[in-house]
Design a protein around this motif. Structure first.
Motif, PDB file in Angstrom:
ATOM      1  N   ALA A 148       0.828  -1.209   0.000  1.00  0.00           N
ATOM      2  CA  ALA A 148       0.000   0.000   0.000  1.00  0.00           C
ATOM      3  C   ALA A 148       0.862   1.259   0.000  1.00  0.00           C
ATOM      4  O   ALA A 148       0.566   2.226  -0.716  1.00  0.00           O
ATOM      5  N   ILE A 149       1.928   1.250   0.776  1.00  0.00           N
ATOM      6  CA  ILE A 149       2.834   2.403   0.809  1.00  0.00           C
ATOM      7  C   ILE A 149       3.455   2.612  -0.569  1.00  0.00           C
ATOM      8  O   ILE A 149       3.507   3.731  -1.087  1.00  0.00           O
ATOM      9  N   GLY A 150       3.905   1.528  -1.180  1.00  0.00           N
ATOM     10  CA  GLY A 150       4.472   1.623  -2.525  1.00  0.00           C
ATOM     11  C   GLY A 150       3.448   2.104  -3.541  1.00  0.00           C
ATOM     12  O   GLY A 150       3.765   2.891  -4.437  1.00  0.00           O
ATOM     13  N   SER A 151       2.210   1.659  -3.406  1.00  0.00           N
ATOM     14  CA  SER A 151       1.161   2.078  -4.333  1.00  0.00           C
ATOM     15  C   SER A 151       0.812   3.549  -4.156  1.00  0.00           C
ATOM     16  O   SER A 151       0.560   4.261  -5.143  1.00  0.00           O
ATOM     17  N   VAL A 152       0.780   4.031  -2.905  1.00  0.00           N
ATOM     18  CA  VAL A 152       0.530   5.458  -2.668  1.00  0.00           C
ATOM     19  C   VAL A 152       1.655   6.282  -3.288  1.00  0.00           C
ATOM     20  O   VAL A 152       1.418   7.333  -3.901  1.00  0.00           O
ATOM     21  N   ARG A 153       2.876   5.801  -3.164  1.00  0.00           N
ATOM     22  CA  ARG A 153       4.020   6.478  -3.785  1.00  0.00           C
ATOM     23  C   ARG A 153       3.888   6.470  -5.312  1.00  0.00           C
ATOM     24  O   ARG A 153       4.160   7.469  -5.979  1.00  0.00           O
ATOM     25  N   ASN A 174      -0.473  13.595  -0.444  1.00  0.00           N
ATOM     26  CA  ASN A 174      -0.981  14.670  -1.293  1.00  0.00           C
ATOM     27  C   ASN A 174       0.171  15.199  -2.135  1.00  0.00           C
ATOM     28  O   ASN A 174       1.188  14.539  -2.290  1.00  0.00           O
ATOM     29  N   GLU A 175       0.004  16.401  -2.671  1.00  0.00           N
ATOM     30  CA  GLU A 175       1.019  16.947  -3.576  1.00  0.00           C
ATOM     31  C   GLU A 175       2.345  17.265  -2.889  1.00  0.00           C
ATOM     32  O   GLU A 175       3.332  17.568  -3.550  1.00  0.00           O
ATOM     33  N   SER A 176       2.402  17.155  -1.563  1.00  0.00           N
ATOM     34  CA  SER A 176       3.682  17.305  -0.858  1.00  0.00           C
ATOM     35  C   SER A 176       4.504  16.023  -0.979  1.00  0.00           C
ATOM     36  O   SER A 176       5.684  16.020  -0.654  1.00  0.00           O
ATOM     37  N   PHE A 177       3.867  14.921  -1.405  1.00  0.00           N
ATOM     38  CA  PHE A 177       4.480  13.608  -1.601  1.00  0.00           C
ATOM     39  C   PHE A 177       5.019  13.003  -0.300  1.00  0.00           C
ATOM     40  O   PHE A 177       5.853  12.123  -0.329  1.00  0.00           O
ATOM     41  N   VAL A 178       4.524  13.481   0.838  1.00  0.00           N
ATOM     42  CA  VAL A 178       4.813  12.863   2.128  1.00  0.00           C
ATOM     43  C   VAL A 178       3.693  11.873   2.396  1.00  0.00           C
ATOM     44  O   VAL A 178       2.518  12.198   2.240  1.00  0.00           O
ATOM     45  N   ILE A 179       4.044  10.662   2.799  1.00  0.00           N
ATOM     46  CA  ILE A 179       3.039   9.643   3.087  1.00  0.00           C
ATOM     47  C   ILE A 179       2.811   9.615   4.593  1.00  0.00           C
ATOM     48  O   ILE A 179       3.743   9.443   5.375  1.00  0.00           O
ATOM     49  N   TYR A 180       1.538   9.790   4.984  1.00  0.00           N
ATOM     50  CA  TYR A 180       1.156   9.789   6.387  1.00  0.00           C
ATOM     51  C   TYR A 180       0.466   8.474   6.710  1.00  0.00           C
ATOM     52  O   TYR A 180      -0.135   7.848   5.845  1.00  0.00           O
ATOM     53  N   GLN A 181       0.535   8.089   7.989  1.00  0.00           N
ATOM     54  CA  GLN A 181      -0.125   6.872   8.451  1.00  0.00           C
ATOM     55  C   GLN A 181      -0.949   7.177   9.689  1.00  0.00           C
ATOM     56  O   GLN A 181      -0.649   8.115  10.425  1.00  0.00           O
ATOM     57  N   ASP A 182      -1.981   6.400   9.889  1.00  0.00           N
ATOM     58  CA  ASP A 182      -2.781   6.489  11.103  1.00  0.00           C
ATOM     59  C   ASP A 182      -3.301   5.092  11.411  1.00  0.00           C
ATOM     60  O   ASP A 182      -4.064   4.538  10.630  1.00  0.00           O
ATOM     61  N   PRO A 183      -2.889   4.499  12.529  1.00  0.00           N
ATOM     62  CA  PRO A 183      -3.353   3.145  12.836  1.00  0.00           C
ATOM     63  C   PRO A 183      -4.768   3.105  13.404  1.00  0.00           C
ATOM     64  O   PRO A 183      -5.392   2.054  13.428  1.00  0.00           O
ATOM     65  N   ALA A 184      -5.280   4.228  13.841  1.00  0.00           N
ATOM     66  CA  ALA A 184      -6.560   4.217  14.543  1.00  0.00           C
ATOM     67  C   ALA A 184      -7.769   4.234  13.616  1.00  0.00           C
ATOM     68  O   ALA A 184      -8.717   3.498  13.810  1.00  0.00           O
ATOM     69  N   ALA A 185      -7.745   5.084  12.621  1.00  0.00           N
ATOM     70  CA  ALA A 185      -8.941   5.248  11.789  1.00  0.00           C
ATOM     71  C   ALA A 185      -8.547   5.757  10.418  1.00  0.00           C
ATOM     72  O   ALA A 185      -7.405   6.140  10.185  1.00  0.00           O
ATOM     73  N   ALA A 186      -9.522   5.775   9.535  1.00  0.00           N
ATOM     74  CA  ALA A 186      -9.287   6.309   8.204  1.00  0.00           C
ATOM     75  C   ALA A 186      -8.860   7.769   8.333  1.00  0.00           C
ATOM     76  O   ALA A 186      -9.370   8.514   9.177  1.00  0.00           O
ATOM     77  N   ILE A 187      -7.940   8.180   7.514  1.00  0.00           N
ATOM     78  CA  ILE A 187      -7.382   9.524   7.594  1.00  0.00           C
ATOM     79  C   ILE A 187      -8.305  10.501   6.881  1.00  0.00           C
ATOM     80  O   ILE A 187      -8.682  10.296   5.731  1.00  0.00           O
ATOM     81  N   ALA A 188      -8.660  11.557   7.583  1.00  0.00           N
ATOM     82  CA  ALA A 188      -9.459  12.601   6.966  1.00  0.00           C
ATOM     83  C   ALA A 188      -8.557  13.441   6.075  1.00  0.00           C
ATOM     84  O   ALA A 188      -7.414  13.748   6.426  1.00  0.00           O
ATOM     85  N   LYS A 189      -9.065  13.799   4.919  1.00  0.00           N
ATOM     86  CA  LYS A 189      -8.271  14.584   3.982  1.00  0.00           C
ATOM     87  C   LYS A 189      -8.030  15.981   4.539  1.00  0.00           C
ATOM     88  O   LYS A 189      -8.879  16.544   5.226  1.00  0.00           O
ATOM     89  N   PHE A 190      -6.881  16.515   4.218  1.00  0.00           N
ATOM     90  CA  PHE A 190      -6.596  17.894   4.562  1.00  0.00           C
ATOM     91  C   PHE A 190      -7.352  18.794   3.584  1.00  0.00           C
ATOM     92  O   PHE A 190      -7.692  18.391   2.489  1.00  0.00           O
ATOM     93  N   THR A 191      -7.611  19.991   3.983  1.00  0.00           N
ATOM     94  CA  THR A 191      -8.286  20.930   3.088  1.00  0.00           C
ATOM     95  C   THR A 191      -7.283  21.955   2.598  1.00  0.00           C
ATOM     96  O   THR A 191      -6.177  22.070   3.113  1.00  0.00           O
ATOM     97  N   PHE A 192      -7.665  22.706   1.608  1.00  0.00           N
ATOM     98  CA  PHE A 192      -6.790  23.747   1.093  1.00  0.00           C
ATOM     99  C   PHE A 192      -7.130  25.054   1.782  1.00  0.00           C
ATOM    100  O   PHE A 192      -8.305  25.348   1.973  1.00  0.00           O
ATOM    101  N   PRO A 193      -6.213  25.898   2.194  1.00  0.00           N
ATOM    102  CA  PRO A 193      -4.774  25.712   2.052  1.00  0.00           C
ATOM    103  C   PRO A 193      -4.258  24.648   3.007  1.00  0.00           C
ATOM    104  O   PRO A 193      -4.780  24.465   4.084  1.00  0.00           O
ATOM    105  N   ARG A 194      -3.217  23.948   2.590  1.00  0.00           N
ATOM    106  CA  ARG A 194      -2.686  22.825   3.348  1.00  0.00           C
ATOM    107  C   ARG A 194      -2.053  23.299   4.643  1.00  0.00           C
ATOM    108  O   ARG A 194      -1.368  24.304   4.694  1.00  0.00           O
ATOM    109  N   ASN A 195      -2.273  22.516   5.684  1.00  0.00           N
ATOM    110  CA  ASN A 195      -1.614  22.748   6.952  1.00  0.00           C
ATOM    111  C   ASN A 195      -0.831  21.485   7.280  1.00  0.00           C
ATOM    112  O   ASN A 195      -1.235  20.693   8.116  1.00  0.00           O
ATOM    113  N   THR A 196       0.269  21.292   6.596  1.00  0.00           N
ATOM    114  CA  THR A 196       1.047  20.070   6.785  1.00  0.00           C
ATOM    115  C   THR A 196       1.947  20.130   8.007  1.00  0.00           C
ATOM    116  O   THR A 196       2.572  19.147   8.354  1.00  0.00           O
ATOM    117  N   THR A 197       2.005  21.282   8.680  1.00  0.00           N
ATOM    118  CA  THR A 197       2.814  21.347   9.891  1.00  0.00           C
ATOM    119  C   THR A 197       2.087  20.712  11.067  1.00  0.00           C
ATOM    120  O   THR A 197       2.704  20.336  12.033  1.00  0.00           O
TER     121      THR A 197
END
Length: 163
Positions: A42-47, A131-154
């Motif tokens: 899955a990580i490879g596919s997201v990449r 997303n377009e930052s090409f950083v892959i995030y993980q969350d073991p607890a639940a499905a990850i909610a999408k970030f909205t624009f403008p991005r707050n990747t910090t």
């Protein structure tokens, strides 16, 4: 005098019990190995989706727009048929791209990978996002909610980057 050959019932029961014990030890490890392999895929596919989105943006998107969906990336040859269908290695994939606007909002995309089932017998226990930052995030607890624009990747909530 009889010359009997073979195993007694007790000997056979002991062998069956030993095989059962070995199976009880091995099966959970095999399931964990399968989950780890599915998550690595899955990580490879997201990449791969991120790379395909970048390629689409520089070619078909005329340097500004990302592809709207996995189906678009599949049609253009950016991803294979199984990933383009949204199902691969026990994970459900989605990638949604938003085109740029005349008001100055740039194009962006969200890629999600969620296991089809979780738990000890599931296909995976972590959810992945990029997303377009090409950083892959993980969350073991639940499905990850999408970030909205403008991005707050910090501050991506509880999501931790894996790369």
């Amino acid at each position: 005098m009889k010359n009997e050959k073979g195993f007694s019932l007790i000997e056979l029961l002991i062998v069956v019990a030993i095989i059962g014990i070995i199976a009880a030890i091995a099966i959970p490890n095999l399931l964990k190995s399968r989950q780890a392999a599915n998550e690595a895929s899955a990580i490879g596919s997201v990449r791969t989706v991120g790379t395909a989105q970048a390629t689409y943006q520089s070619t078909m998107g005329k340097g500004k727009d990302f592809a709207a969906s996995l189906a678009t990336l599949k049609t253009d040859g950016g991803v294979d048929n199984s990933l383009g269908s949204g199902l691969k290695s026990g994970f459900n994939f989605s990638s949604v791209g938003v085109v740029s606007t005349s008001t100055g909002t740039p194009s962006y995309f969200d890629t999600l990978a969620d296991p089809q089932s979780t738990g000890a017998f599931g296909t995976g226990n972590r959810h992945f996002y990029s997303n377009e930052s090409f950083v892959i995030y993980q969350d073991p607890a639940a499905a990850i909610a999408k970030f909205t624009f403008p991005r707050n990747t910090t501050d991506p909530a509880a999501h931790t980057p894996i790369e």
